[in-house]
Design a protein around this motif. Structure first.
Motif, mmCIF file in Angstrom:
data_model
loop_
_atom_site.group_PDB
_atom_site.id
_atom_site.type_symbol
_atom_site.label_atom_id
_atom_site.label_comp_id
_atom_site.label_asym_id
_atom_site.label_seq_id
_atom_site.Cartn_x
_atom_site.Cartn_y
_atom_site.Cartn_z
ATOM 1 N N GLN A 670 0.830 -1.209 0.000
ATOM 2 C CA GLN A 670 0.000 0.000 0.000
ATOM 3 C C GLN A 670 0.864 1.257 0.000
ATOM 4 O OE1 GLN A 670 -2.781 -0.276 3.274
ATOM 5 N NE2 GLN A 670 -3.312 -2.384 2.759
ATOM 6 N N VAL A 671 1.922 1.229 0.814
ATOM 7 C CA VAL A 671 2.827 2.378 0.895
ATOM 8 C C VAL A 671 3.520 2.601 -0.447
ATOM 9 C CG1 VAL A 671 4.987 3.182 1.929
ATOM 10 C CG2 VAL A 671 3.191 2.231 3.379
ATOM 11 N N LEU A 672 3.980 1.527 -1.059
ATOM 12 C CA LEU A 672 4.687 1.646 -2.334
ATOM 13 C C LEU A 672 3.761 2.147 -3.439
ATOM 14 C CD1 LEU A 672 6.756 -1.655 -2.149
ATOM 15 C CD2 LEU A 672 7.627 0.664 -1.849
ATOM 16 N N ARG A 673 2.546 1.636 -3.482
ATOM 17 C CA ARG A 673 1.595 2.087 -4.501
ATOM 18 C C ARG A 673 1.219 3.555 -4.296
ATOM 19 N NH1 ARG A 673 -0.592 -3.360 -4.107
ATOM 20 N NH2 ARG A 673 -2.028 -2.665 -2.459
ATOM 21 N N LEU A 700 13.942 6.041 -6.608
ATOM 22 C CA LEU A 700 12.899 5.585 -5.692
ATOM 23 C C LEU A 700 11.745 4.948 -6.453
ATOM 24 C CD1 LEU A 700 11.533 5.436 -2.898
ATOM 25 C CD2 LEU A 700 10.715 7.773 -3.285
ATOM 26 N N LEU A 701 11.304 5.581 -7.525
ATOM 27 C CA LEU A 701 10.196 5.035 -8.307
ATOM 28 C C LEU A 701 10.554 3.663 -8.877
ATOM 29 C CD1 LEU A 701 9.055 8.248 -10.218
ATOM 30 C CD2 LEU A 701 8.001 7.219 -8.208
ATOM 31 N N ALA A 702 11.769 3.525 -9.394
ATOM 32 C CA ALA A 702 12.193 2.239 -9.952
ATOM 33 C C ALA A 702 12.229 1.160 -8.872
ATOM 34 C CB ALA A 702 13.565 2.387 -10.611
ATOM 35 N N LEU A 703 12.691 1.522 -7.684
ATOM 36 C CA LEU A 703 12.765 0.552 -6.589
ATOM 37 C C LEU A 703 11.371 0.143 -6.123
ATOM 38 C CD1 LEU A 703 15.703 2.158 -4.603
ATOM 39 C CD2 LEU A 703 15.742 -0.107 -5.681
ATOM 40 N N CYS A 704 10.445 1.099 -6.082
ATOM 41 C CA CYS A 704 9.068 0.773 -5.693
ATOM 42 C C CYS A 704 8.463 -0.229 -6.674
ATOM 43 C CB CYS A 704 8.212 2.037 -5.640
ATOM 44 S SG CYS A 704 8.581 3.149 -4.269
ATOM 45 N N ARG A 705 8.666 0.007 -7.954
ATOM 46 C CA ARG A 705 8.126 -0.929 -8.954
ATOM 47 C C ARG A 705 8.783 -2.297 -8.823
ATOM 48 N NH1 ARG A 705 9.368 3.684 -12.360
ATOM 49 N NH2 ARG A 705 7.525 5.007 -12.577
ATOM 50 N N GLN A 706 10.087 -2.287 -8.579
ATOM 51 C CA GLN A 706 10.822 -3.543 -8.437
ATOM 52 C C GLN A 706 10.312 -4.335 -7.239
ATOM 53 O OE1 GLN A 706 15.103 -3.072 -8.483
ATOM 54 N NE2 GLN A 706 15.392 -4.911 -7.246
ATOM 55 N N ALA A 707 10.089 -3.634 -6.130
ATOM 56 C CA ALA A 707 9.600 -4.324 -4.936
ATOM 57 C C ALA A 707 8.208 -4.907 -5.158
ATOM 58 C CB ALA A 707 9.588 -3.355 -3.756
ATOM 59 N N LEU A 708 7.353 -4.174 -5.868
ATOM 60 C CA LEU A 708 5.997 -4.666 -6.121
ATOM 61 C C LEU A 708 6.002 -5.835 -7.102
ATOM 62 C CD1 LEU A 708 4.104 -1.267 -6.308
ATOM 63 C CD2 LEU A 708 3.789 -3.044 -4.586
ATOM 64 N N ARG A 709 6.960 -5.838 -8.035
ATOM 65 C CA ARG A 709 7.053 -6.949 -8.989
ATOM 66 C C ARG A 709 7.730 -8.163 -8.385
ATOM 67 N NH1 ARG A 709 8.895 -2.881 -12.670
ATOM 68 N NH2 ARG A 709 11.012 -3.685 -12.362
#
Length: 717
Positions: A670-673, A700-709
């Protein structure tokens, strides 16, 4: 005039630079017939009596005399006096009440008294709004809007005065003052918006309509026309073709277009004041005036840039509209409009997230413009975009090849630095930057930022390793060693050039006392980056485990080079108990690199999760996960820190990405999204920025997407 000035006990007061007994001279200087003396006096008022907006007892004592100056028709430059009064009295305590502590009570009282004193006399500005002096008429509207207690009367006067005002710039000031009234007195915002909308719809002058749109954006953005982009674009076209508008300049025939005659530029591409102008204008006020005049020279509507900046501030998070406006502006045949657009593009992309491919490409197109002001402004913007500048790689390479004289910049003070085009291309990892860096490494003084550029190039910069080694071998190990060696060490670190171990060891062993610890730390980082290739350094690293100041860095390097857990773990465990937070953080980070080999220190790391220092809690939580492989207790600490301090988010996201798949229904997801859905960059600051802000936010944006994937490397356990 100045009746009673000598009866004031000025000597008992102070200003920013000591006793205030020189204030009467400054006040009298403001009334001088000599322009240079007036300018010097104004400089002294801003520099000492009203230093950086401060209000002292002597500032308060000046107010009656400043009012005398403002209303005396025999005094020249009275507009500057009105602006000074507006600044002194315009402080709004209501905005900062919560921040005032006991130590600031006296200062707050001075601000309050200044606001009361200037506001009490603000009625004189009603008379000045029709003064014969255009400079006074230019300053009076904003003074009224800022200081007068009856905003309805002020607003009525602004509307009445507008049709009668002959000066275009003063007409714009009347509209700006209406916007200020709306911002300071929100119940009047609707009334102001109605008037501004009428101006947009019915006025014929494009400048006035643009000013009305800018103020609408500030105070009532919902009242802006739906088609604001084509409306503004049309107004800009009208300004270009209006009688008196400046024709498109031809740099082939303009003296200032000669690169050798061009004044130096600052880091945002704005021309600096030339030496000749500095000699003619030795005061700060004079230099600012000269800079403003220089920046306005040749413009048909020099105030249009300020109006567009105001419009952009008002549009705020309407990134699509702002981007479309800038794209249109960058396609303008008017070079000044393109210069303004380049500068504003940098501000937009630093603060807001968006789809900027077309905008960036158009900024890149300006690199080929024959006017060096425009090309330089564009390269400065691209320098700060890092990977976002990818659409301009060929344009950057072409400019780099065409301008070898711009590869390195010399400054009046401090070491030389790389030109912005070199840095922009290197930050893209483009090998076409290598020849420029190779040339920089042959200069008598190596630019201070060479190492960082090499690190961004990575393997593409391997051909530079030999030159870096050679220059490092020649560094004299005296008091200037750190400044000369650190760029070279940074470059070798980025290349992981293990063959440079002998040269790095020489620096490590011979570091002088002055900044010696800094130099040893840089050398240890280089050795650590070399890994097993630096095995010949192991004896030196073991010996340094017992050296205060760099023991943690030595242990970290020894682990990377030799993997000697038994030698390293006790040193790092001891570092966790240091009385310095910085040392604890360094030890925690180093222990994390050991992974499960440091599992024995998990209880010590767990005990730091409740420490008062947020950054230490974060480092301990990350290290705890790295040594145990269990994310649960670390994740809660990391997400709490995420909410409390936005600047910790990149570090937290790095850890979350490495932990592996984030559950789609988890708090972390939720935090990442939520972060990915925000249009504002996480590190955007009002009134300031850092050169790596865009890079950090895109990371930061790239890491958030990576974590969600769930594409991270997973646990180190």
């Amino acid at each position: 005039m100045f009746s009673g000035i000598d009866e004031v006990d000025w000597a008992s007061m102070e200003h920013a630079y000591g006793p205030a007994d020189d204030v009467p001279v400054l006040l009298r200087g403001l009334a001088s017939a000599d322009p240079a003396e007036r300018e010097s006096a104004l400089d002294g008022m801003y520099g000492a009596v009203h230093h950086q907006g401060d209000v002292y007892a002597c500032t308060l004592a000046c107010i009656p005399f400043l009012f005398e100056l403002a209303v005396d028709p025999d005094v020249q430059d009275r507009g500057s006096v009105v602006e000074l009064l507006t600044s002194i009295g315009g402080f709004d305590l209501d905005e900062d009440d919560d921040e005032i502590d006991e130590d600031e009570i006296e200062g707050a009282a001075n601000y309050a008294m200044a606001a009361a004193a200037v506001t009490a006399g603000a009625g004189v500005f009603f008379e000045l709004i029709a003064d014969e002096d255009p400079g006074v008429r230019l300053a009076a509207p904003l003074a009224l809007a800022t200081l007068h207690r009856h905003p309805v009367r002020v607003l009525d006067l602004l509307r009445e005065r507008l049709p009668a005002e002959p000066d275009e710039e003063v007409r714009l000031a009347l509209v700006e003052a209406a916007g200020r009234v709306a911002l300071r007195h929100r119940p009047l915002a609707g009334r102001v918006a109605q008037w501004l909308t009428l101006l947009v719809d019915r006025e014929r002058a494009p400048g006035l309509r643009l000013a009305a749109l800018a103020q609408l954006a500030r105070c009532s953005p919902d009242a802006l026309p739906r088609d604001v982009v084509p409306v503004v674009s049309g107004l800009l076209r009208e300004l270009r073709t209006a009688p008196g508008g400046a024709p498109e300049s031809d740099p082939e025939t303009e003296p200032e277009a000669d690169a050798e005659a061009e004044p130096e530029t600052d880091p945002v591409g704005c021309p600096d004041v030339s030496r000749a102008e500095q000699a003619a204008a030795p005061t700060l006020v004079g230099q600012l005036r000269a800079l403003s005049a220089q920046d306005s020279a040749g413009r048909g509507a020099p105030w249009s840039a300020d109006l567009l900046r105001t419009l952009h501030v008002g549009l705020d998070d309407r990134v699509g509209d702002r981007t479309a406006l800038l794209i249109d502006q960058l396609r303008s045949p008017d070079r000044w409009q393109r210069i303004d657009a380049v500068r504003m593009s940098g501000g937009l992309m630093r603060a807001w997230r968006g789809s900027y491919g077309e905008l960036v490409a158009l900024v890149g197109d300006q690199l080929a413009d024959p006017d060096p002001r425009l090309a330089e402004a564009a390269s400065h913007v691209l320098e700060e975009l890092f990977s976002l500048a990818a659409p301009t790689a060929d344009a950057l390479a072409a400019r780099l090849a065409a301008d070898p004289g711009g590869w390195v910049r010399e400054w009046a003070s401090g070491p030389p630095g790389l030109g912005s085009t070199v840095k922009a291309l290197a930050r893209l990892g483009d090998a076409r930057a290598v020849p420029a860096l190779a040339a920089a490494l042959e200069l008598p003084e190596v630019p201070h930022d060479v190492g960082f550029a090499v690190a961004h190039l990575g393997r593409a910069a391997r051909p530079l390793a030999a030159a870096l080694r050679r220059r490092l071998a020649g560094v004299a190990l005296d008091e200037g060693a750190y400044d000369r060696a650190s760029p070279l060490l940074a470059g070798l670190t980025g290349l992981r050039a293990g063959e440079a171990t002998p040269e790095v060891l020489r620096v490590l062993r011979g570091a002088p006392e002055y900044r010696g610890e800094w130099l040893r730390t840089a050398a240890l980082r280089a050795l650590g980056s070399f890994g097993p290739a630096a095995r010949e350094a192991v004896p030196e690293l073991r010996a340094m485990l017992r050296r205060p100041g760099t023991a943690t860095e030595a242990a970290e390097a020894l682990w990377a080079v030799a993997g000697d857990r038994d030698a390293v773990l006790p040193v790092l465990t001891e570092g966790l108990g240091s009385d310095q937070v910085h040392d604890r953080r360094a030890a925690a980070a180093a222990l994390g690199a050991l992974g499960p080999h440091a599992a024995a220190v998990a209880p010590r790391l767990r005990g730091l999760l409740a420490h008062d220092e947020l950054w230490l809690r974060v480092d301990a939580a990350i290290a705890l996960w790295e040594v145990t492989g269990r994310p649960e207790e670390s994740t809660e600490v990391l997400l709490t820190a995420w909410e409390k301090n936005r600047h910790v988010r990149v570090r937290v996201a790095e850890c979350l990405a490495r932990m592996g798949p984030v559950g789609p229904a988890s708090t972390a997801a939720q935090v990442l999204r939520a972060e990915l859905s925000s249009v504002r960059r996480h590190n955007a600051l009002d009134g300031g920025y850092g050169s790596h802000d865009t890079y950090e936010d895109e990371k930061l944006l790239a890491l958030c997407r990576q974590a969600l994937r769930g594409t991270g490397k997973g646990s180190t356990a």
